[in-house]
Design a protein around this motif. Structure first.
Motif, PDB file in Angstrom:
ATOM      1  N   LEU A 145      -5.438  24.193  21.013  1.00 50.11           N
ATOM      2  CA  LEU A 145      -6.692  23.922  21.285  1.00 50.11           C
ATOM      3  C   LEU A 145      -7.425  22.499  21.430  1.00 50.11           C
ATOM      4  O   LEU A 145      -8.706  22.355  21.349  1.00 50.11           O
ATOM      5  N   LEU A 146      -6.397  21.472  21.418  1.00 48.53           N
ATOM      6  CA  LEU A 146      -6.648  20.196  21.806  1.00 48.53           C
ATOM      7  C   LEU A 146      -7.532  20.093  23.026  1.00 48.53           C
ATOM      8  O   LEU A 146      -7.451  20.690  24.129  1.00 48.53           O
ATOM      9  N   GLU A 147      -8.713  19.144  22.768  1.00 50.85           N
ATOM     10  CA  GLU A 147      -9.807  18.998  23.700  1.00 50.85           C
ATOM     11  C   GLU A 147      -9.687  17.628  24.224  1.00 50.85           C
ATOM     12  O   GLU A 147     -10.221  17.360  25.295  1.00 50.85           O
ATOM     13  N   GLU A 148      -9.270  16.832  23.401  1.00 53.59           N
ATOM     14  CA  GLU A 148      -9.333  15.164  23.500  1.00 53.59           C
ATOM     15  C   GLU A 148      -8.009  14.483  23.111  1.00 53.59           C
ATOM     16  O   GLU A 148      -7.452  14.589  22.012  1.00 53.59           O
ATOM     17  N   LEU A 149      -7.348  13.864  24.246  1.00 54.12           N
ATOM     18  CA  LEU A 149      -6.189  13.092  23.809  1.00 54.12           C
ATOM     19  C   LEU A 149      -6.291  11.734  24.293  1.00 54.12           C
ATOM     20  O   LEU A 149      -6.560  11.413  25.531  1.00 54.12           O
ATOM     21  N   HIS A 150      -6.475  10.831  23.455  1.00 53.57           N
ATOM     22  CA  HIS A 150      -6.685   9.470  23.603  1.00 53.57           C
ATOM     23  C   HIS A 150      -5.286   8.415  23.213  1.00 53.57           C
ATOM     24  O   HIS A 150      -4.910   8.346  22.232  1.00 53.57           O
ATOM     25  N   LEU A 151      -4.739   7.889  24.192  1.00 59.14           N
ATOM     26  CA  LEU A 151      -3.547   7.067  24.159  1.00 59.14           C
ATOM     27  C   LEU A 151      -3.548   5.762  24.845  1.00 59.14           C
ATOM     28  O   LEU A 151      -2.549   5.140  25.443  1.00 59.14           O
ATOM     29  N   SER A 152      -4.829   5.231  24.973  1.00 56.99           N
ATOM     30  CA  SER A 152      -4.893   3.967  25.602  1.00 56.99           C
ATOM     31  C   SER A 152      -4.052   2.871  24.828  1.00 56.99           C
ATOM     32  O   SER A 152      -4.057   2.759  23.648  1.00 56.99           O
ATOM     33  N   GLY A 153      -3.804   1.659  25.814  1.00 60.96           N
ATOM     34  CA  GLY A 153      -3.371   0.644  24.962  1.00 60.96           C
ATOM     35  C   GLY A 153      -1.788   0.293  24.202  1.00 60.96           C
ATOM     36  O   GLY A 153      -1.732  -0.124  23.224  1.00 60.96           O
ATOM     37  N   ASN A 154      -1.302   1.397  24.902  1.00 59.20           N
ATOM     38  CA  ASN A 154       0.332   1.721  24.248  1.00 59.20           C
ATOM     39  C   ASN A 154       1.201   1.094  25.627  1.00 59.20           C
ATOM     40  O   ASN A 154       0.758   0.264  26.343  1.00 59.20           O
ATOM     41  N   ARG A 155       2.397   1.643  25.484  1.00 61.52           N
ATOM     42  CA  ARG A 155       3.449   1.038  26.514  1.00 61.52           C
ATOM     43  C   ARG A 155       4.011   2.345  27.293  1.00 61.52           C
ATOM     44  O   ARG A 155       5.095   2.400  27.628  1.00 61.52           O
ATOM     45  N   LEU A 156       3.126   3.249  27.578  1.00 63.47           N
ATOM     46  CA  LEU A 156       3.335   4.550  28.130  1.00 63.47           C
ATOM     47  C   LEU A 156       3.993   4.471  29.610  1.00 63.47           C
ATOM     48  O   LEU A 156       3.128   3.428  30.266  1.00 63.47           O
ATOM     49  N   GLY A 157       4.778   5.138  30.208  1.00 60.59           N
ATOM     50  CA  GLY A 157       5.192   4.785  31.543  1.00 60.59           C
ATOM     51  C   GLY A 157       5.364   5.966  32.236  1.00 60.59           C
ATOM     52  O   GLY A 157       5.078   7.181  32.299  1.00 60.59           O
ATOM     53  N   ASN A 158       6.683   5.909  33.100  1.00 64.67           N
ATOM     54  CA  ASN A 158       6.940   7.310  34.044  1.00 64.67           C
ATOM     55  C   ASN A 158       7.462   8.491  33.065  1.00 64.67           C
ATOM     56  O   ASN A 158       7.163   9.490  33.546  1.00 64.67           O
TER      57      ASN A 158
END
Length: 422
Positions: free
Chosen positions: A253-266
């Motif tokens: 049911l997820l509508e919003e996913l906020h993951l800014s300002g991390n170290r996410l990559g490929n």
């Protein structure tokens, strides 16, 4: 609601009022004072008005310029509002005297916000301990507060008993001891296991890192009602980000996913290509300020090709300028309204791709292209496309390869082009 200089009142429907009640104050259900300069000499009059609002269910008194004496005076009316279910006192300095009045409202509250409040250690401990009285609480916001170690431990125990909680915002909480946000995570994350009804969870700025994230991932399968999760600025690595995405499969049911300002990559982006299409309710995606390179952009474009309900995507400073494929994939999201691609050094190719697909989006309201490498060529293409976009409010083009004189000419053709920093 009074916000700076705007007043809004919510009234009971006429059919719900008794025949002998024609006083507007009796019919008022919501009063709000937000970011106002409230003179002390008006507090008494405000208090009298609020006391007369017998139907009041929502009182918002946030981020106003009141000292402790003013806050104490205002809090004294709370016990005279028997129907009050929503209370926001964000940004106030809460004294021991005010605490007694606030706590008495807890048994009937459904929504409570004390974000950015200031208090002594004793007051903070009292407020947190008494939260166990909130047997009906559905929404709790304690963002940007400072808690002592004892208060944090008390909060962890109290939280386990508020099983009705659905919306929990705890962004940027710090420990008064200076131990850091990671300690907050160690104290509170285990307590979240009892909150099986959660629909919204915001833990921005906790710096929980990979260890804390593993604890959180373990809880995700139990949150089948989750609609929004925000974990921005949490030092999440690329590998852990991929594990998080995999765990989110259960949150259908997820509508919003906020993951800014991390170290996410490929790695995380590659997992997005498989998981995000399964989250068919997703409308908002924010992965700004990460380290997604060219390969990750390709994976992200694959994910976007199946996200038909997306309305907002934020890719500011995402880590690559190669965003043509991502931009082109937006054509599969006809409901898109807000697109952020700033601070990526994107050139005219991205602007030209946006111009090509813009007429397809009747709901598009804003595009952010600031601090890129767009020239007059790309900007002119956008101007032409704007003729078919009556709903679009603005395109930000500040800090691009466009001179002041060229910007002035473009603005004469369409004032929705914004070349300023604000």
């Amino acid at each position: 609601m009074v916000e700076k200089n705007t007043l809004q009142l919510s009234l009971v429907k006429p059919t719900e009022m008794s025949s002998d009640s024609c006083d507007p104050s009796v019919a008022t259900e919501k009063i709000g004072f937000v970011d106002c300069d409230v003179p002390k000499y008006l507090l008494s009059e405000m208090s009298d008005i609020i006391q007369g609002c017998f139907s009041l269910t929502e009182l918002i008194f946030s981020h106003n310029h009141l000292d402790v004496e003013g806050a104490d005076f205002f809090s004294s009316v709370l016990n005279l509002l028997p129907k009050l279910t929503t209370l926001s006192l964000s940004g106030l300095m809460i004294s021991e005297g005010a605490t007694q009045n606030v706590v008495r409202t807890f048994p009937r509250l459904q929504h409570l916000s004390l974000s950015s409040c200031e208090w002594t250690e004793a007051v903070g401990l009292k407020l947190i301990k008494e939260l166990e009285q909130c047997v009906c609480l559905q929404g709790l916001c304690l963002a940007s507060v400072r808690l002592s170690q004892d208060t944090m431990e008390c909060f962890s125990r109290t939280l386990r008993n508020i099983k009705s909680l659905r919306r929990f915002r705890l962004n940027h909480v710090t420990l008064a001891t200076g131990s850091g946000e990671a300690v907050c995570a160690q104290e509170l994350l285990p307590a979240l296991e009892e909150l099986t009804l959660l629909e919204q969870l915001e833990l921005d700025g906790w710096r929980i890192s990979d260890v804390g994230l593993k604890q959180l991932i373990r809880l995700l399968p139990g949150w089948t009602n989750l609609k929004k999760i925000s974990l921005s600025k949490n030092l999440i690595s690329d590998h852990s980000g991929a594990e998080l995405l995999e765990a989110l499969r259960s949150c259908v049911l997820l509508e919003e996913l906020h993951l800014s300002g991390n170290r996410l990559g490929n790695l995380t982006a590659a997992r997005m290509a498989f998981v995000l299409p399964l989250l068919t309710c997703l409308t908002v995606l924010d992965i700004s300020q990460n380290e997604i390179r060219n390969e990750g952009a390709v994976s992200l474009s694959k994910a976007l090709s199946s996200m038909k309900n997306l309305t907002e995507i934020h890719l500011t400073a995402v880590g690559t300028s190669e965003l043509c494929a991502v931009t082109a994939s937006l054509v599969h999201s006809p409901r898109i309204q807000d697109v952020s691609l700033g601070w990526n050094s994107c050139g005219d190719a991205v602007a030209l791709e946006l111009a090509r697909i813009l007429p397809l989006f009747q709901r598009m309201s804003s595009i952010d292209l600031e601090s890129n490498s767009v020239s007059v060529i790309g900007a002119e293409a956008l101007v032409r496309a704007l003729r078919s976009c009556p709903a679009l409010h603005f395109i930000r083009l500040w800090r691009n390869k466009i001179s002041f004189a060229e910007a002035q000419k473009l603005r004469l053709r369409d004032r929705r082009l914004n070349f300023s920093s604000t």
